[in-house]
Design an enzyme around this catalytic site. Structure first.
Site, PDB file in Angstrom:
ATOM      1  N   GLY A   1       0.825  -1.202   0.000  1.00 36.65           N
ATOM      2  CA  GLY A   1       0.000   0.000   0.000  1.00 36.65           C
ATOM      3  C   GLY A   1       0.860   1.253   0.000  1.00 36.65           C
ATOM      4  CB  SER A   2       0.099   4.672   1.173  1.00 34.99           C
ATOM      5  OG  SER A   2      -1.072   4.842   0.400  1.00 34.99           O
ATOM      6  CB  VAL A   3       4.417   1.890   3.665  1.00 33.28           C
ATOM      7  CG1 VAL A   3       3.623   2.309   4.889  1.00 33.28           C
ATOM      8  CG2 VAL A   3       4.071   0.462   3.260  1.00 33.28           C
ATOM      9  CG  PHE A   4       5.656   0.829  -3.207  1.00 30.63           C
ATOM     10  CD1 PHE A   4       6.545  -0.226  -3.312  1.00 30.63           C
ATOM     11  CD2 PHE A   4       5.448   1.628  -4.333  1.00 30.63           C
ATOM     12  CE1 PHE A   4       7.212  -0.483  -4.510  1.00 30.63           C
ATOM     13  CE2 PHE A   4       6.105   1.375  -5.530  1.00 30.63           C
ATOM     14  CZ  PHE A   4       6.996   0.312  -5.612  1.00 30.63           C
ATOM     15  CE  LYS A   5       0.324   6.604  -1.892  1.00 33.39           C
ATOM     16  NZ  LYS A   5      -0.774   7.322  -1.212  1.00 33.39           N
TER      17      LYS A   5
END
Length: 669
Positions: free
Chosen positions: A407-411
């Site tokens: 999810g968004s921790v990949f951004k």
């Protein structure tokens, strides 16, 4: 050997000189006897014994005694050598001839060597036969004596944390057992009461008592008491029931470190068939580090071969090999932190990795829920096994070695690629309207969504509000080839050298991004992206190490290593780090609830949707948080909780992570 030499010819000449029978020369009898002995042909040896000897021991008893002793001590490479003292003349007394010999053999306790004499006797018909007695096996062996073999157990090496706190140790415990010969007439009633007290079945007690090695006077262990139970009075009041103190494998952190330490169990029949170096009754690591480091931890048992007299007392040692204790292993783990993080899950299904962002040293590896590894050593009831096995949250599943959609921790990766390739300008503002966006009609009814409706979005805003649309548009501008090539540099598709097998993370299932929509999803950690928690933590180390991505380490003696040197530039690393701090410090930040006055914390939250298909609107959600303390970074923390859809999403995880940072602050004050 020691001034002697084998000279069969001299023996033959001497025997001829004294006028022996012409049927079979004594030298031939003697050489045949020795050959049979070396080949362990005990039937043929018995045939060569004198009638007087045969009247005292049957062939069956003769063969059984040799087989039992030689098999028991593991006798191999048996060599018997005739010896003549050059300073003495061979002497004969009537029909008797005595010849010295020496014996060498290898055993499980090492080499055994001894010297003795064998006597040949001529019978009435002129045949030469062997006058045998027990001392022919070992000179010290007399009638009524026994040769015994005792295993001297090596102490298993211990696992400790970085401060020396025990994680897997050898600790004294009370073992409850039965002495069969002391059971009184109401033995059945005693066993029923004992079974009730121990939480086992009467059948289990009977099975232990029926073992082949059990004799009336021996202590038969039934169960090791739990760590918290030290009152043995109720057990010892039962006739025939006793206790003794033994060292047993103990896991002080219990479930908190279960998937880290694993556990040992008595080796199974199946394992014995595959592992020649083990014997029945040995313990072996069955999971976790107990299994991974088995070779170092187990050590090597010693063996004592000795003769005991009729009373069972030690008469003489024949050979003794001292045990070699297993190797102690000090880990980089912080036991107190490990326990604190596990307790924060409060039984929720999830995982956490904490590491030192300066060195890559792993401080905790948590998988929740878990099981109590002590149960596998001290007695696991069928009821408890069934409960764990049928638990839908799978307490036996090691989640820190599993992969998940990040999810968004990949951004952070998408932002780093954009900044490094020049596509992303931190000051550039993107005009985004509404909570939904689709590139054009070619996407059909597929669209990217975001939580906050903000028209003008720059990189800082995109981090603070975790704007999926912003990062999707950035990735589309990079193009799939550039994106995949640059993202792969963060270690995707690569095995991580680590004691635990960590599956390689992947960006796609087949190495390709098949559509712009998939590229957009990948940019914010959805699509087909799958990462292990450990790898995710490592991808954040460049922001605290001027662009260098570190390798993880779990053993204290291992030197820190850089995995990807200069993976990103210092400017990019510092810029992303500053944006992560704003995610926490800004009142609008998605992780602002992690904010602790007086402490600079950076981090990124994320909620990963778990759908069975693109059309699935009722998929589950996993909540993520990755964070660090910036001023004097001691910890880089990754936490993930499954099934947070109706529990506050990633906010549910953030509150647990904040407790961890507060715990660290308290410890440093």
């Amino acid at each position: 050997m020691k001034g002697y030499r084998t000279i069969i010819l001299i023996v033959m000449v001497f025997l001829l000189a004294v006028g022996c029978s012409k049927k079979e020369e004594p030298s031939e009898v003697l050489n045949g006897y020795i050959s049979n002995w070396e080949n362990r042909d005990f039937h043929a040896m018995y045939e060569q014994l004198s009638e007087e000897v045969k009247s005292k021991i049957t062939e069956e008893a003769f063969i059984e005694r040799y087989d039992a002793i030689y098999d028991g001590i593991g006798a191999e490479n048996l060599q018997i050598t005739l010896r003549v003292d050059t300073e003495e003349e061979l002497k004969s007394e009537g029909d008797l001839i005595t010849i010295p010999y020496s014996v060498e053999m290898d055993t499980t306790a090492g080499s055994i060597e001894y010297s003795h004499r064998v006597t040949l006797e001529q019978d009435d018909e002129g045949a030469w036969l062997v006058k045998w007695n027990s001392s022919q096996i070992f000179p010290q062996l007399s009638k009524g004596d026994k040769v015994k073999v005792k295993t001297i157990e090596a102490e298993r090496g211990e696992l400790t944390d970085k401060n020396g706190t025990g994680l897997a140790i050898n600790e004294e415990a009370n073992v409850i057992g039965v002495i069969p010969g002391m059971l009184e007439e109401d033995a059945d009633q005693t066993k029923e009461k004992l079974a009730e007290l121990l939480g086992v079945s009467v059948e289990e007690i009977d099975k232990a008592l029926d073992a082949s090695w059990v004799t009336p006077e021996v202590f038969v262990p039934i169960k090791t008491l739990p760590m918290e139970e030290d009152d043995i009075e109720a057990y010892e009041e039962l006739p025939g029931v006793s206790s003794r103190v033994e060292k047993v494998r103990t896991y002080p952190l219990g479930a908190s470190a279960a998937h880290l330490t694993g556990y040992v169990r008595e080796i199974s029949a199946e394992q014995l068939e595959e592992l020649d170096e083990y014997t029945a009754g040995d313990v072996i690591g069955n999971a976790g580090l107990e299994k991974i480091f088995e070779e170092k931890l187990r050590g090597e048992n010693g063996t004592h071969i000795y003769i005991s007299n009729a009373d069972g007392d030690l008469k003489e040692t024949l050979a003794k090999k001292e045990p070699v204790d297993g190797e102690d292993i000090q880990l980089t783990i912080d036991a107190a932190l490990q326990q604190e993080i596990y307790e924060q899950f409060e039984g929720d299904a999830g995982t956490s990795v904490a590491l030192d962002p300066n060195t890559g040293a792993v401080l905790s590896l948590v998988s929740s829920p878990a099981y109590n590894p002590n149960a596998f050593v001290r007695g696991l009831s069928g009821e408890q096994w069934e409960k764990w096995s049928e638990d839908p949250d799978e307490p036996f599943l090691n989640r820190f070695t599993s992969r998940y959609a990040p999810g968004s921790v990949f951004k952070t990766i998408t932002a780093s690629i954009g900044l490094e390739t020049g596509v992303t300008n931190p000051e550039k503002v993107r005009q985004i309207n509404g909570l939904h966006w689709t590139k054009d009609d070619s996407w059909g009814d597929y669209y990217v969504t975001r939580v906050h409706d903000k028209a003008n979005v720059n990189l800082r805003d995109a981090f603070v509000h975790s704007d999926n649309i912003y990062f999707a548009q950035e990735a589309l501008e990079m193009g799939k080839d550039t994106f995949l090539e640059e993202a792969a540099g963060f270690g995707f598709g690569e095995e991580i050298p680590f004691p635990f097998v960590i599956p390689a993370s992947n960006l796609t299932n087949n190495g390709e991004i098949d559509s712009e929509a998939q590229l957009a999803d990948t940019a914010y950690g959805q699509g087909q992206v799958m990462m292990s928690p450990l790898h995710l933590a490592l991808t954040y180390t460049p922001y605290l190490n001027e662009g260098n991505m570190l390798y993880p380490s779990l053993v204290e003696e291992d030197e820190p290593e850089v995995w990807k040197e200069n993976l990103i530039g210092k400017e990019t690393a510092n810029l992303v780090k500053e944006n992560l701090i704003q995610v926490v410090e800004s009142p609008e930040g998605t992780a602002h609830t992690t904010y602790i006055p007086g402490t600079v914390i950076g981090g990124k939250s994320g909620t990963a949707e778990i759908k069975q298909s693109k059309e699935d609107d009722n998929g589950n959600e996993n909540g993520w948080f990755v964070g660090f303390e910036e001023t004097d970074p001691e910890i880089l923390l990754v936490m993930m909780v499954e099934d947070v859809k109706d529990r506050g999403g990633s906010g549910y995880v953030i509150s647990k992570a904040k407790n961890i940072f507060e715990y660290i602050q308290q410890g440093s004050n």
